[in-house]
Design a protein around this motif. Structure first.
Motif, PDB file in Angstrom:
ATOM      1  N   ARG A   1       3.527  -7.207  -7.049  1.00 29.15           N
ATOM      2  CA  ARG A   1       2.971  -6.765  -5.759  1.00 29.15           C
ATOM      3  C   ARG A   1       3.363  -7.696  -4.604  1.00 29.15           C
TER       4      ARG A   1
ATOM      5  N   GLN B   1      10.022   6.292   1.622  1.00 26.14           N
ATOM      6  CA  GLN B   1      10.307   6.490   0.204  1.00 26.14           C
ATOM      7  C   GLN B   1      11.190   5.349  -0.284  1.00 26.14           C
TER       8      GLN B   1
ATOM      9  N   ASN C   1       5.606   5.432   6.837  1.00 27.62           N
ATOM     10  CA  ASN C   1       5.764   5.136   5.417  1.00 27.62           C
ATOM     11  C   ASN C   1       7.150   5.593   4.995  1.00 27.62           C
TER      12      ASN C   1
ATOM     13  N   ASP D   1       7.128  -4.571  -7.845  1.00 23.51           N
ATOM     14  CA  ASP D   1       5.992  -3.793  -8.328  1.00 23.51           C
ATOM     15  C   ASP D   1       6.361  -3.206  -9.681  1.00 23.51           C
TER      16      ASP D   1
ATOM     17  N   ARG E   1       5.365  -0.890 -11.272  1.00 22.13           N
ATOM     18  CA  ARG E   1       5.326   0.570 -11.382  1.00 22.13           C
ATOM     19  C   ARG E   1       6.695   1.204 -11.163  1.00 22.13           C
TER      20      ARG E   1
ATOM     21  N   GLN F   1       0.872  -1.177   0.000  1.00 25.75           N
ATOM     22  CA  GLN F   1       0.000   0.000   0.000  1.00 25.75           C
ATOM     23  C   GLN F   1       0.907   1.225   0.000  1.00 25.75           C
ATOM     24  N   TYR F   2       0.496   2.274  -0.694  1.00 21.05           N
ATOM     25  CA  TYR F   2       1.351   3.446  -0.850  1.00 21.05           C
ATOM     26  C   TYR F   2       0.644   4.734  -0.432  1.00 21.05           C
ATOM     27  N   VAL F   3       1.453   5.695  -0.014  1.00 22.86           N
ATOM     28  CA  VAL F   3       1.029   7.077   0.188  1.00 22.86           C
ATOM     29  C   VAL F   3       1.696   7.855  -0.932  1.00 22.86           C
ATOM     30  N   ASN F   4       0.974   8.742  -1.570  1.00 23.98           N
ATOM     31  CA  ASN F   4       1.510   9.528  -2.697  1.00 23.98           C
ATOM     32  C   ASN F   4       2.027   8.642  -3.821  1.00 23.98           C
ATOM     33  N   LYS F   5       1.476   7.453  -3.965  1.00 27.11           N
ATOM     34  CA  LYS F   5       1.789   6.493  -5.038  1.00 27.11           C
ATOM     35  C   LYS F   5       3.204   5.919  -5.009  1.00 27.11           C
ATOM     36  N   VAL F   6       4.085   6.362  -4.106  1.00 28.57           N
ATOM     37  CA  VAL F   6       5.450   5.829  -4.044  1.00 28.57           C
ATOM     38  C   VAL F   6       5.928   5.482  -2.648  1.00 28.57           C
ATOM     39  N   ASN F   7       5.462   6.154  -1.637  1.00 31.34           N
ATOM     40  CA  ASN F   7       5.911   5.881  -0.270  1.00 31.34           C
ATOM     41  C   ASN F   7       5.184   4.650   0.260  1.00 31.34           C
TER      42      ASN F   7
END
Length: 195
Positions: A94, A152, A150, A129, A131, A33-39
């Motif tokens: 994932r 980086q 979280n 992942d 991404r 699971q991510y915060v801001n799509k990367v963290n």
């Protein structure tokens, strides 16, 4: 007659739906699971995941650790990825590994010999992942010794990528240190050539 036809149609629909979904990879709620799509968000329940191995005093650098101060490294992987690996010998997109470092001590209770785990001294993760630029990323949840919620991705030149590319048995993972998984990888033919 209409009722029977309706029931038969319903059963055919359910059977068709199950054959379509049987071959698909299920969405993994236990994946990253991510915060801001990367963290990467630190998984709160990683200790309930599949425990794949532990090591004591494992060093990747030429200088050995201080005797008696070696830490334990415990490795956990999300359950859905573990199940996929057991079937294919490959890690699905994932996949998330959590590496927990704990202190090592010998003094406590009735212990007269040997070592056991103590307090948490480090927490890291490796994620497969698509991404990310090369499909894998590494994270440190205790960058200055304090826990963060979280993290980086570590820079590509942090050394993790090079080490995990050159020295791992399966993809970017140290399956050679996970005996039961190494057996599966050998059986499935997914161990890197020349390893």
């Amino acid at each position: 007659m209409k009722k029977i036809a309706f029931v038969v149609l319903g059963l055919v629909y359910v059977a068709a739906l199950s054959t379509v979904t049987r071959g698909q990879t299920p969405s993994s709620a236990d994946g990253p699971q991510y915060v801001n799509k990367v963290n990467l968000v630190r998984p709160p329940d990683y200790r309930e995941w599949i425990f794949v191995s532990a090591g004591l005093g494992m060093e990747y650098n030429p200088v050995p650790g201080t005797p008696g101060r070696d830490s334990f490294g415990n490795v956990f992987v999300n359950p859905s990825s573990y199940r996929a690996f057991m079937k294919t010998g490959k890690w699905p997109d994932r996949t998330i590994f959590v590496l927990e470092f704990r202190g090592s001590t010998s003094e406590g209770s009735i212990n007269k010999a040997g070592r056991f785990q103590s307090g948490l001294v480090g927490l890291e993760a490796e994620v497969k992942d698509s991404r990310f630029p090369d499909g894998w990323a590494f994270f440190n949840f205790m960058p200055q010794g304090s826990m963060v919620d979280n993290a980086q991705p570590l820079p590509v030149n942090a050394g993790c990528v090079e080490c995990h590319t050159k020295n791992t048995a399966v993809e970017r993972t140290f399956v050679q240190f996970y005996p039961t998984l190494l057996d599966i990888a050998r059986k499935m033919g997914t161990v890197k050539p020349g390893f």
